[in-house]
Design a protein around this motif. Structure first.
Motif, PDB file in Angstrom:
ATOM      1  N   ILE A 135      41.607  46.326  37.704  1.00  0.00           N
ATOM      2  CA  ILE A 135      40.321  45.879  37.188  1.00  0.00           C
ATOM      3  C   ILE A 135      40.507  45.106  35.892  1.00  0.00           C
ATOM      4  O   ILE A 135      39.926  44.039  35.700  1.00  0.00           O
ATOM      5  N   ASN A 187      43.079  43.459  34.975  1.00  0.00           N
ATOM      6  CA  ASN A 187      43.686  42.158  35.258  1.00  0.00           C
ATOM      7  C   ASN A 187      42.701  41.203  35.907  1.00  0.00           C
ATOM      8  O   ASN A 187      42.693  40.013  35.614  1.00  0.00           O
ATOM      9  N   LEU A 188      41.844  41.734  36.789  1.00  0.00           N
ATOM     10  CA  LEU A 188      40.852  40.871  37.441  1.00  0.00           C
ATOM     11  C   LEU A 188      39.941  40.237  36.401  1.00  0.00           C
ATOM     12  O   LEU A 188      39.508  39.100  36.554  1.00  0.00           O
ATOM     13  N   ALA A 220      40.692  39.104  33.692  1.00  0.00           N
ATOM     14  CA  ALA A 220      41.341  37.992  33.011  1.00  0.00           C
ATOM     15  C   ALA A 220      41.773  36.881  33.967  1.00  0.00           C
ATOM     16  O   ALA A 220      42.336  35.891  33.534  1.00  0.00           O
ATOM     17  N   VAL A 221      41.501  37.046  35.271  1.00  0.00           N
ATOM     18  CA  VAL A 221      41.862  35.992  36.219  1.00  0.00           C
ATOM     19  C   VAL A 221      40.931  34.799  36.001  1.00  0.00           C
ATOM     20  O   VAL A 221      39.729  34.974  35.854  1.00  0.00           O
TER      21      VAL A 221
END
Lengths: 443, 490
Positions: free
Chosen positions: A262, A264-265, A267-268
């Motif tokens: 979550i 990391n998502l 910051a995508v």
């Protein structure tokens, strides 16, 4: 403070009075003042950029809300009508009638300006057709004075807004220098005036060739449907996911994996979500292109991490004593969470959701990839359900479309669209702040 | 929208089940609530959940699987020999779907009747003409096998939908019956419901993982497809970016180096603007500013982060670009040819990134314990010396993390570069020249007319993969630095 003891020989003691600053102290104090000044300058630069941005938006965007119109009083009698209808070039005859009325109005005001029919057409478009249409539909108005409000051509509009100046004008069949004299004369006579352009707020996009008729209304509706999809999907899913992670999840690798995922998502880059939407929703599932439903789904996936992170913070802020008290009087864990923790965390959750929605509302890049840009939204959807699946644009996508068009007149529209978009964002953020101020509890 | 009505029907059954289950449980206890194992509403929810969850689950799975199945079945009807030169099975299938949709629309509009649309002996010339008369878009490539496949596609889709509706409603009713049968005073309804809710919560939490899997799968599949058509070596090491516009020529140069260079150059300019300003702003806000100034200035600067990127893009294109051009262009220093340039995009992106750097650094500087400052003051250091020699070194890992996160934002930013940086891919050191980035090319390759099977469109997925790996790497690296080097204060 001095460092006199550091450098001076210990035996001789301070050579100067402590009240008098030595050179090194002065230098250090100057460095101190400089450092503070750097910080202040950095803040001021940031605020300056904000001010410039706001100024640019307001100054360039306001012209989109007004249009230049010509007020012309006409009195067409039955004979004029019959005579005009009997001619071969009917609209030309009406244009002649219009010129006559305009001339009369000019003389009445005591302004002299020579003009011909071609100049009228360059300034006000094909007036003959408009007038003929009106009288054919309302024959009852014949013989009575009728006041026409005719939209001026976009280049004339630009002249009054300062976008087109006499120096930069290249004479073309669209606008000549003499037309500008005429426009000034008309303005002096009070025939040309600035009117509020309701069409910009309520209307739909026009084609590439008609910047004056472009409106943002249809794309506001498109954005509305998208936000509806985002709200309906991301709020329950986001809250459910946060409740699980915060209240129930055991400490193990799977939970860790989900949490890392979550964060990391979040910051995508948003364009990657656009690629996902294109590949999964359009290529694989064959959902309709340019539909608010698809845009909403993509934005939901993009907003979920934001909502989950803020919801978890809101859940964490509820003190454990609340849970303990509920468990103590015999509630199950599920009951403690749903009956006690969740209601107390609700203001924080809603605030986070609104901020997430505001973020989604302004997002453009993923919408470019799922086809909300090439499409010209010429009208409103036919009904509520069609609103989700019929091709439409969205506010930021519409602004991008206008900015990418060759005609400079669309730039005004793009800036105007930004004002509308920012007004929506401002409203949402203010609601979020009010929610936070009124309902948030400090424990 | 039959799916919508299907959902409404399922919800109606669930609502009925809610009240029936509650009533049944109560009556089995003789109306005495104390004889029930759980509160009556748990019996009600038990029934409703057993109706909705399996039915909606089936609906979603069916909607995902049916197109695959139907596509395959229709695809088998087109023999390999019928696939024309320069076309592919995918393109033929797109044609089939379009024809099927045309038939659907024509039937819905009443231009042709259902029997004709299904007539297996119909001649494709006749059908084409009829479709044209009905105002449907018909392309020249519609042939007899395509028409047959389209008819088959329609029939299969329609039957599939019918079976789906039947199955979903049947499953909902079965759930209703099961739930009602269970609604008995001794049934442990609360435990069952809570277990169900727990599974729903887990499902919601795993959507984030599914999203990541979806992103990875869609990137990997298409990237592999791309590398089958275009050599990977040329993509990673090619120094020229010149896609052909004709669609499917082999003459495109799709080297990623110029795009990466543009991306890095613009990001460096952006960071050169954002890092000093953001850092000094953070230091001033956390160390010098009075609470009143802080209360005003901090939110004002954070407004910059809340402005949509399309606004910055327009600002770059229409305000900053012309401004820079008037200074550095032919009228001024003569370094700049057009308003769109690395400098334009970098400057505006830098403005956007100021709050990212300043807010994160501000938090980190505030987390440095006051005792360390007091110790430094006690040794005779001035405030700025304390900041430079004690506070910033203590906060450094966090600040580096913040800068890396800002860099990852800069690399992934799309709208500013699409509007402000220009479209020409070149390797140059002049910051006043137009360059382009990975994100801008993803947009331009996927919004054009090229079909999805061509390397010119598929390259966007390879670019997306590059971007994803880059930003993910930066984020993980940032987290690693923060975790590894963070000083732990009590």
């Amino acid at each position: 403070m001095t460092d006199a003891s550091l450098n001076s020989p210990a035996a001789s003691g301070p050579s100067q009075s402590l009240h008098k600053l030595d050179a090194r102290t002065k230098k250090r104090n100057a460095a101190e003042a400089r450092f503070e000044a750097y910080g202040l300058v950095a803040i001021l630069i940031g605020l300056f950029f904000l001010a410039v941005l706001a100024f640019a938006i307001v100054r360039s965007g306001l012209p989109a809300f007004t249009k230049t119109v010509l007020d012309v009083e006409m009195n067409v009698s039955q004979q004029d009508f019959d005579a005009a209808e009997s001619q071969l070039f009917k609209t030309k005859a009406y244009a002649g009638l219009f010129s006559k009325s305009l001339q009369a109005q000019l003389t009445e005001q005591g302004v002299t300006a020579p003009f011909d029919d071609a100049a009228i057409e360059r300034i006000a478009g094909k007036v003959g057709g408009t007038i003929r249409e009106f009288y054919r539909e309302n024959p009852g108005q014949l013989g009575q004075p009728v006041s026409f409000e005719l939209a001026a051509a976009s280049r004339v509009d630009g002249y009054f807004n300062g976008r087109v100046t006499r120096d930069t004008l290249t004479e073309s069949r669209f606008l000549m220098l003499s037309d500008l004299d005429l426009a000034d004369a008309l303005k002096e006579a009070g025939i040309v005036r600035n009117a509020f352009d309701w069409n910009f707020i309520t209307g739909a996009d026009s084609g590439v060739d008609n910047p004056g008729g472009a409106g943002i209304g249809a794309s506001v509706v498109g954005s509305f449907f998208m936000m509806l999809v985002v709200l309906v999907l991301s709020l329950p899913i986001g809250v459910a996911a946060s409740i699980y992670l915060e209240e129930f999840a055991p400490q193990n690798r799977i939970t860790d994996l989900i949490e890392v995922n979550i964060s990391n998502l979040a910051a995508v880059p948003s364009i990657v979500f656009g690629i996902l939407g294109l590949a999964v929703f359009i290529q694989f599932m064959h959902l309709p292109q340019s539909a608010p439903l698809v845009g909403g789904l993509v934005l939901t996936l993009m907003t979920l991490p934001t909502i989950i992170i803020s919801t978890r913070a809101a859940l964490k802020a509820v003190p454990p004593s609340i849970r303990d008290a509920a468990l103590g009087v015999g509630a199950s864990k599920m009951q403690a969470v749903f009956h006690h923790v969740l209601p107390l965390a609700m203001p924080g959750i809603l605030t986070g959701t609104i901020i997430g929605l505001a973020q989604a509302l302004g997002e453009t890049a993923p919408l470019l990839l799922i086809g909300m840009v090439g499409f010209v939204a010429r009208g409103y959807p036919d009904g509520f359900l069609q609103g989700f699946v019929e091709p439409n644009s969205a506010m930021p996508a519409q602004i991008y479309t206008w900015a990418a068009r060759a005609d400079v007149s669309f730039y005004d529209k793009a800036w105007g669209g930004i004002i509308i978009l920012l007004l929506f964002l401002l409203t949402m953020n203010i609601i979020a702040i009010i929610l936070r101020r009124r309902f948030e509890r400090r424990w | 929208m039959p799916v919508f009505w299907l959902i409404v029907i399922v919800l109606a059954i669930a609502a009925a089940g809610y009240f029936l289950g509650r009533a049944r449980a109560l009556s089995s206890a003789g109306g005495d609530i104390r004889k029930l194992h759980s509160l009556p509403s748990y019996y009600a929810w038990n029934v409703a959940m057993k109706v909705v969850v399996p039915a909606v689950g089936l609906l979603i799975v069916w909607l995902l699987v049916q197109p695959l199945y139907v596509n395959n079945a229709a695809s088998r009807m087109i023999p390999d020999t019928q696939i024309t030169q320069g076309s592919s099975r995918n393109l033929m299938m797109a044609e089939v779907r379009r024809a099927a949709e045309g038939l659907d629309n024509a039937v819905a509009a009443g231009a042709i009747d259902e029997r004709f649309a299904r007539n297996a002996r119909a001649d494709f010339n006749d059908v084409t003409q009829r479709l044209k008369d009905a105002g449907q878009i018909v392309t020249a490539t519609i042939t007899q096998p395509v028409l047959r496949a389209a008819q088959r596609y329609r029939v299969l889709s329609a039957t599939g939908r019918m079976i789906m509706a039947g199955a979903v409603i049947a499953l909902a009713l079965a759930g209703l019956l099961l739930g009602l049968k269970e609604s008995h005073a001794d049934f442990r309804a609360r435990n069952v419901v809570e277990k169900g809710i727990r599974w729903l919560l887990i499902a919601a939490a795993s959507i984030a993982v599914l999203t990541t899997i979806g992103i990875l799968l869609s990137l990997i599949f298409n990237t592999v497809e791309f590398f089958r058509l275009y050599p990977a070596r040329d993509f990673f090491f090619g120094t020229s970016w010149a896609p052909s516009f004709s669609g499917r020529g082999g003459s495109s140069d799709l080297g990623v180096i110029p795009l990466l260079w543009g991306t890095f150059y613009i990001s460096i300019v952006a960071l050169a603007v954002a890092v000093p300003i953001g850092l000094f702003a953070a230091v001033y806000l956390s160390e010098y500013a009075s609470p009143r100034i802080r209360a005003v200035a901090k939110p004002m600067i954070e407004v910059l982060a809340g402005i949509p990127t399309i606004v910055y893009g327009l600002f770059a294109l229409l305000t900053v670009g012309p401004l820079l051009l008037s200074v550095f262009g032919d009228d001024g220093l003569g370094w700049m040819k057009a308003g769109t340039a690395v400098m334009t995009a970098g400057l505006v992106m830098g403005i956007m990134l100021i709050p990212f750097v300043s807010s994160l650094s501000d938090d980190i500087i505030n987390a440095v314990p006051q005792a360390m400052r007091d110790g430094s003051y006690g040794l005779g250091a001035t405030k700025s010396e304390t900041i430079k020699q004690v506070v910033l070194p203590a906060a450094l890992p966090g600040i580096v993390g913040a800068i890396l996160l800002a860099a990852s934002r800069a690399i992934g930013e799309t709208m500013i570069v699409v509007l402000g940086a220009g479209a020409a891919a070149r390797l140059s050191l002049n910051p006043f020249e137009a360059m382009t980035t990975v994100t801008a090319k993803i947009v331009s390759q996927l919004t054009g007319d090229a079909d999805f099977a061509s390397p010119e469109a598929l390259v966007a997925f390879a670019l997306g993969m590059t971007l994803f790996v880059l930003t993910l790497g930066l984020n993980i690296f940032a987290l690693y630095i923060v975790r590894k080097y963070r000083e732990q204060y009590e």
